[in-house]
Scaffold this motif. Structure first.
Motif, PDB file in Angstrom:
ATOM      1  N   LEU A  94       0.827  -1.415   0.097  1.00 22.90           N
ATOM      2  CA  LEU A  94      -0.242   0.165   0.061  1.00 22.90           C
ATOM      3  C   LEU A  94       0.856   1.192   0.021  1.00 22.90           C
ATOM      4  CD1 LEU A  94      -3.142   0.422   0.337  1.00 22.90           C
ATOM      5  CD2 LEU A  94      -2.844   0.517   2.467  1.00 22.90           C
ATOM      6  N   SER A 124       2.414  -9.244  -6.763  1.00 24.06           N
ATOM      7  CA  SER A 124       1.107  -9.048  -6.008  1.00 24.06           C
ATOM      8  C   SER A 124      -0.076  -8.633  -7.047  1.00 24.06           C
ATOM      9  CB  SER A 124       1.311  -7.765  -4.937  1.00 24.06           C
ATOM     10  OG  SER A 124       0.741  -6.690  -5.475  1.00 24.06           O
ATOM     11  N   GLY A 125       0.186  -7.952  -8.033  1.00 25.72           N
ATOM     12  CA  GLY A 125      -1.098  -7.708  -9.027  1.00 25.72           C
ATOM     13  C   GLY A 125      -1.766  -6.846  -8.539  1.00 25.72           C
ATOM     14  N   LEU A 126      -1.498  -5.988  -7.174  1.00 23.51           N
ATOM     15  CA  LEU A 126      -2.458  -5.125  -6.539  1.00 23.51           C
ATOM     16  C   LEU A 126      -2.065  -3.601  -6.935  1.00 23.51           C
ATOM     17  CD1 LEU A 126      -2.378  -6.840  -3.157  1.00 23.51           C
ATOM     18  CD2 LEU A 126      -4.060  -6.772  -4.776  1.00 23.51           C
ATOM     19  N   PRO A 129      -4.753  -1.221  -9.418  1.00 27.03           N
ATOM     20  CA  PRO A 129      -5.733  -0.850  -9.017  1.00 27.03           C
ATOM     21  C   PRO A 129      -5.739  -0.054  -7.666  1.00 27.03           C
ATOM     22  CG  PRO A 129      -5.675  -3.085  -8.781  1.00 27.03           C
ATOM     23  CD  PRO A 129      -4.524  -2.692  -9.694  1.00 27.03           C
ATOM     24  N   GLN A 130      -4.878  -0.179  -6.895  1.00 28.16           N
ATOM     25  CA  GLN A 130      -4.475   0.807  -5.756  1.00 28.16           C
ATOM     26  C   GLN A 130      -4.180   2.021  -6.048  1.00 28.16           C
ATOM     27  OE1 GLN A 130      -1.674  -1.350  -3.581  1.00 28.16           O
ATOM     28  NE2 GLN A 130      -2.881  -2.118  -2.235  1.00 28.16           N
ATOM     29  N   ALA A 132      -5.089   3.684  -8.891  1.00 31.31           N
ATOM     30  CA  ALA A 132      -6.441   4.231  -9.716  1.00 31.31           C
ATOM     31  C   ALA A 132      -7.128   4.588  -8.350  1.00 31.31           C
ATOM     32  CB  ALA A 132      -6.860   3.300 -10.442  1.00 31.31           C
ATOM     33  N   ARG A 133      -7.596   3.665  -7.488  1.00 32.33           N
ATOM     34  CA  ARG A 133      -8.291   4.152  -6.568  1.00 32.33           C
ATOM     35  C   ARG A 133      -7.813   5.584  -5.490  1.00 32.33           C
ATOM     36  NH1 ARG A 133     -13.675   2.782  -5.548  1.00 32.33           N
ATOM     37  NH2 ARG A 133     -14.028   2.350  -3.441  1.00 32.33           N
ATOM     38  N   MET A 134      -6.262   5.426  -5.401  1.00 27.33           N
ATOM     39  CA  MET A 134      -5.793   6.486  -4.689  1.00 27.33           C
ATOM     40  C   MET A 134      -6.104   8.047  -5.645  1.00 27.33           C
ATOM     41  SD  MET A 134      -2.480   4.723  -3.456  1.00 27.33           S
ATOM     42  CE  MET A 134      -2.514   3.687  -1.912  1.00 27.33           C
ATOM     43  N   ILE A 137      -9.308   7.911 -10.094  1.00 28.09           N
ATOM     44  CA  ILE A 137      -9.906   7.721 -11.396  1.00 28.09           C
ATOM     45  C   ILE A 137     -10.034   6.343 -11.870  1.00 28.09           C
ATOM     46  CG2 ILE A 137      -8.247  10.038 -12.126  1.00 28.09           C
ATOM     47  CD1 ILE A 137      -6.108   8.120 -13.119  1.00 28.09           C
ATOM     48  N   PRO A 138     -10.560   6.372 -13.091  1.00 33.99           N
ATOM     49  CA  PRO A 138     -11.300   4.873 -13.741  1.00 33.99           C
ATOM     50  C   PRO A 138      -9.815   3.964 -13.769  1.00 33.99           C
ATOM     51  CG  PRO A 138     -11.940   6.610 -15.098  1.00 33.99           C
ATOM     52  CD  PRO A 138     -11.144   7.328 -14.123  1.00 33.99           C
ATOM     53  N   PHE A 139     -10.201   2.778 -13.412  1.00 36.85           N
ATOM     54  CA  PHE A 139      -9.035   1.566 -13.517  1.00 36.85           C
ATOM     55  C   PHE A 139      -9.813   0.691 -14.643  1.00 36.85           C
ATOM     56  CE2 PHE A 139      -7.755  -2.796 -12.620  1.00 36.85           C
ATOM     57  CZ  PHE A 139      -6.436  -2.621 -12.812  1.00 36.85           C
TER      58      PHE A 139
ATOM     59  N   GLU B  69     -15.024  -0.558  -8.480  1.00 39.57           N
ATOM     60  CA  GLU B  69     -15.477   0.660  -7.678  1.00 39.57           C
ATOM     61  C   GLU B  69     -16.791   0.554  -6.852  1.00 39.57           C
ATOM     62  OE1 GLU B  69     -15.129   1.354 -11.263  1.00 39.57           O
ATOM     63  OE2 GLU B  69     -13.012   2.318 -11.370  1.00 39.57           O
ATOM     64  N   ALA B 100      -7.706  -4.999  -3.898  1.00 44.62           N
ATOM     65  CA  ALA B 100      -6.548  -3.715  -4.027  1.00 44.62           C
ATOM     66  C   ALA B 100      -7.386  -2.510  -3.721  1.00 44.62           C
ATOM     67  CB  ALA B 100      -6.049  -3.526  -5.301  1.00 44.62           C
ATOM     68  N   VAL B 104      -7.298   0.367  -0.375  1.00 41.61           N
ATOM     69  CA  VAL B 104      -7.147   1.758  -0.237  1.00 41.61           C
ATOM     70  C   VAL B 104      -8.241   2.603   0.791  1.00 41.61           C
ATOM     71  CG1 VAL B 104      -7.056   4.011  -1.572  1.00 41.61           C
ATOM     72  CG2 VAL B 104      -6.104   1.714  -2.285  1.00 41.61           C
ATOM     73  N   SER B 112      -1.899 -10.634  -1.445  1.00 41.06           N
ATOM     74  CA  SER B 112      -2.524 -11.379  -2.335  1.00 41.06           C
ATOM     75  C   SER B 112      -1.721 -12.721  -2.267  1.00 41.06           C
ATOM     76  CB  SER B 112      -2.345 -10.745  -3.810  1.00 41.06           C
ATOM     77  OG  SER B 112      -1.015 -10.422  -4.272  1.00 41.06           O
ATOM     78  N   ARG B 128       3.506 -16.335   1.027  1.00 45.51           N
ATOM     79  CA  ARG B 128       2.942 -16.222  -0.186  1.00 45.51           C
ATOM     80  C   ARG B 128       4.446 -16.445  -1.146  1.00 45.51           C
ATOM     81  NH1 ARG B 128       3.991 -11.570  -3.022  1.00 45.51           N
ATOM     82  NH2 ARG B 128       2.011 -11.696  -4.225  1.00 45.51           N
ATOM     83  N   LEU B 178     -16.825   3.762 -12.463  1.00 45.23           N
ATOM     84  CA  LEU B 178     -16.220   4.832 -13.387  1.00 45.23           C
ATOM     85  C   LEU B 178     -15.824   4.081 -14.522  1.00 45.23           C
ATOM     86  CD1 LEU B 178     -13.500   6.257 -10.831  1.00 45.23           C
ATOM     87  CD2 LEU B 178     -15.708   7.009 -11.148  1.00 45.23           C
TER      88      LEU B 178
END
Lengths: 256, 328
Positions: A94, A124-126, A129-130, A132-134, A137-139, B69, B100, B104, B112, B128, B178
């Protein structure tokens, strides 16, 4: 249009990883641009060719970790930025994403942020999307094709059992998969230019970051359990007998 | 410990790996299943039968399609209201996006693709794979709420037991999507690689039928038919090496390996796959690996339990027949 591609350099896939005193080593293997990120760079260059764009590559790592960025520049990106600060040493998932999001805000007026699907090392592949969320804006995840029409972007999203066409407004964060096409090889001129490029280093002050308390704490590295024994070669007197013997051995293993 | 297990609904209904999340949640306390979707209420009963003691659900037309979202905001509202300690997802592409975004919103730990979870001195410790499974990392979680996604088939699914429904709590969707789904196509129905107990995978060898020299296409068609027939016989899924996907013989969704899928079936049968490191990292966690390859030196044999050195065009028809006899 301004495109930022977030990349990481990783240990080459062919490397043998060894663990000693909780330190990882990988012999003489080189550091390479994360293979998943090569698709993201390729996607950025395709967009640049079709719509015109400035392509900036962004990475986070140690102060010497410029190999991945130079590879992306050799492929055709205009410029590179390395985020590096000793304060980030214990950053978790994060925390790293928040540093990347801050750097993207500092770059400013970014239209498209591209990521590979995951990294080869921690994978992690995370992150995408993290981020974008922060940024709020769209992901658009797992893009095998990207098209831009005025202020909208649409992608072909490749899922296990289906394919979707998904669209959003710009700016957007997009993660890219293999279907985008084979990453191009750097040109000789590109390699020369990238080797000489001056890559600015941004530290935590530069991005107005805060150093978040990590919530995940590394305890140890462990070796994978090895498959016991060698491969048993099945070799009957005839192909039919071989097939029968194999079926017998598989049934004995009780996996069916 | 209060543990939530997320039940993923896709076009085939409940993603079977979701039950593994209920199983893991049950180890640490009473499992609560959380289900989102326009028909979420119809999936509460199976969740109870797989061990959930409680179900939180949002059945709303706006949740028909997955929108990260909206799903994340809906779950994060519920988490803030009910304060679970741990939220468990199976490790699918959609769930990783969701986990993810949720991390946030909640500013909490997220890990993960875990293969093990233990409680050690009051803290959760997750394991992991890193570097494509060449090493593993043990991580201590120091966060009040934490989110994990679990590797498919790393944890045993619970046994389904008939039971009455337990308490169901309805929640409202929240947040704004979104992005917009313009169109969707089912690639194909069938057994999914991630949940398959048996996978039969095709490699470059299927394009080299010695009886059909210089006809890669024709050869591949016969080879694939054989691979599919064996997979059908064993109730399994069809996988492929990258060469077969790049060659256009099978869609990307079948690719096993580094840039495709990482799978861990009980039985993995490779046919005509030489075994590049990129393929091996995708299947090395399989319980039993059987490989058929003409080349006795093929690397794939190094990660196989049983091997046949020979032509897949000779052996696949024999194996289909022999398995059929043995299993019927």
């Amino acid at each position: 249009m301004k495109i930022v591609v977030c990349v990481k350099q990783v240990i080459d896939s062919e490397a043998k990883i060894q663990i000693k005193d909780d330190q990882l080593s990988w012999g003489e293997s080189p550091m390479v641009l994360n293979p998943f990120d090569e698709y993201a760079v390729e996607a950025a260059l395709q967009l640049k060719e079709r719509y015109g764009a400035e392509v900036i590559v962004l990475s986070i790592g140690g102060p010497e970790d410029t190999e991945g960025l130079r590879r992306a520049m050799a492929m055709g990106a205009e410029s590179a930025i390395l985020i590096s600060d000793p304060a980030y040493e214990h950053n978790d998932q994060l925390a790293t994403s928040s540093v990347i999001a801050k750097a993207i805000q500092k770059i400013g007026s970014v239209d498209v942020v591209l990521f590979g699907r995951q990294t080869l090392d921690h994978g992690s592949g995370l992150t995408s999307p993290q981020v974008a969320r922060m940024l709020g804006i769209p992901f658009l995840g797992l893009a095998g094709k990207i098209e831009i029409d005025n202020d909208r972007v649409s992608i072909e999203r490749i899922l296990e059992e289906s394919k979707l066409i998904v669209s959003s407004s710009i700016p957007a964060v997009i993660s890219v998969v293999q279907s985008i096409g084979e990453p191009r090889y750097p040109s000789f001129m590109g390699i020369r230019k990238a080797a000489k490029a001056d890559i600015p280093i941004w530290n935590n002050d530069a991005i107005n970051g805060e150093v978040p308390q990590p919530k995940n704490i590394h305890l140890s590295y462990i070796e994978p359990t090895k498959k016991d024994g060698k491969c048993e070669m099945i070799n009957g007197n005839s192909p039919i007998e071989t097939a029968q013997l194999l079926v017998k051995r598989v049934l004995e293993a009780k996996v069916l | 410990m209060k543990c939530w297990a997320y039940i993923e609904i896709d076009s085939n209904g409940i993603n079977q790996n979701s039950f593994e999340a209920i199983g893991l949640a049950s180890k640490f306390g009473d499992a609560c299943a959380i289900i989102l979707g326009d028909k979420a209420d119809s999936f509460a009963q199976p969740a109870f039968e797989y061990g959930a003691k409680e179900v939180v659900l949002s059945a709303d037309p706006s949740l028909r399609d997955f929108q990260a979202e909206v799903f994340a905001s809906t779950i994060s509202d519920a988490v803030k209201a009910h304060q679970p300690d741990l939220i468990i997802f199976s490790n699918t592409f959609r769930n990783n996006e969701l986990a993810a975004m949720l991390s946030v919103d909640l500013n909490c730990s997220v890990i993960s693709n875990i293969t093990d979870l233990q409680l050690e001195e009051g803290s959760l410790v997750a394991t992991r794979p890193i570097f494509e499974g060449k090493a593993f990392e043990r991580i201590k979680i120091s966060s009040n709420t934490s989110i994990i996604t679990i590797r498919n088939r790393a944890f045993d699914p619970p046994i389904r037991t008939a039971c009455d429904a337990g308490p169901i709590l309805q929640i409202l969707p929240s947040g704004i999507g979104l992005s917009k789904i313009e169109n969707s196509f089912d690639v194909e129905k069938g057994v999914s690689l991630s949940s398959a107990k048996v996978i039969v995978s095709a490699g470059r060898g299927i394009t080299n039928n010695s009886k059909m020299a210089n006809d890669d296409q024709g050869s591949a068609k016969i080879g694939l038919d054989l691979v599919k027939a064996l997979a059908d016989e064993l109730g399994g899924a069809v996988g492929a090496s990258r060469a077969i996907v790049d060659g256009g013989y099978l869609p990307y969704s079948h690719q096993v390996g580094q840039t495709g899928k990482v799978v861990a079936p009980d039985l993995y049968i490779s046919a005509g796959i030489s075994g590049s490191i990129q393929h091996i990292v995708g299947m090395r966690s399989s319980k039993v690996v059987v490989s058929i390859n003409k080349d006795p030196e093929a690397t794939i044999f190094e990660v196989s339990n049983f091997g046949i050195v020979g032509d897949l065009f000779d052996y696949l028809p024999l194996l289909i027949e022999e398995f059929h006899k043995a299993l019927h």
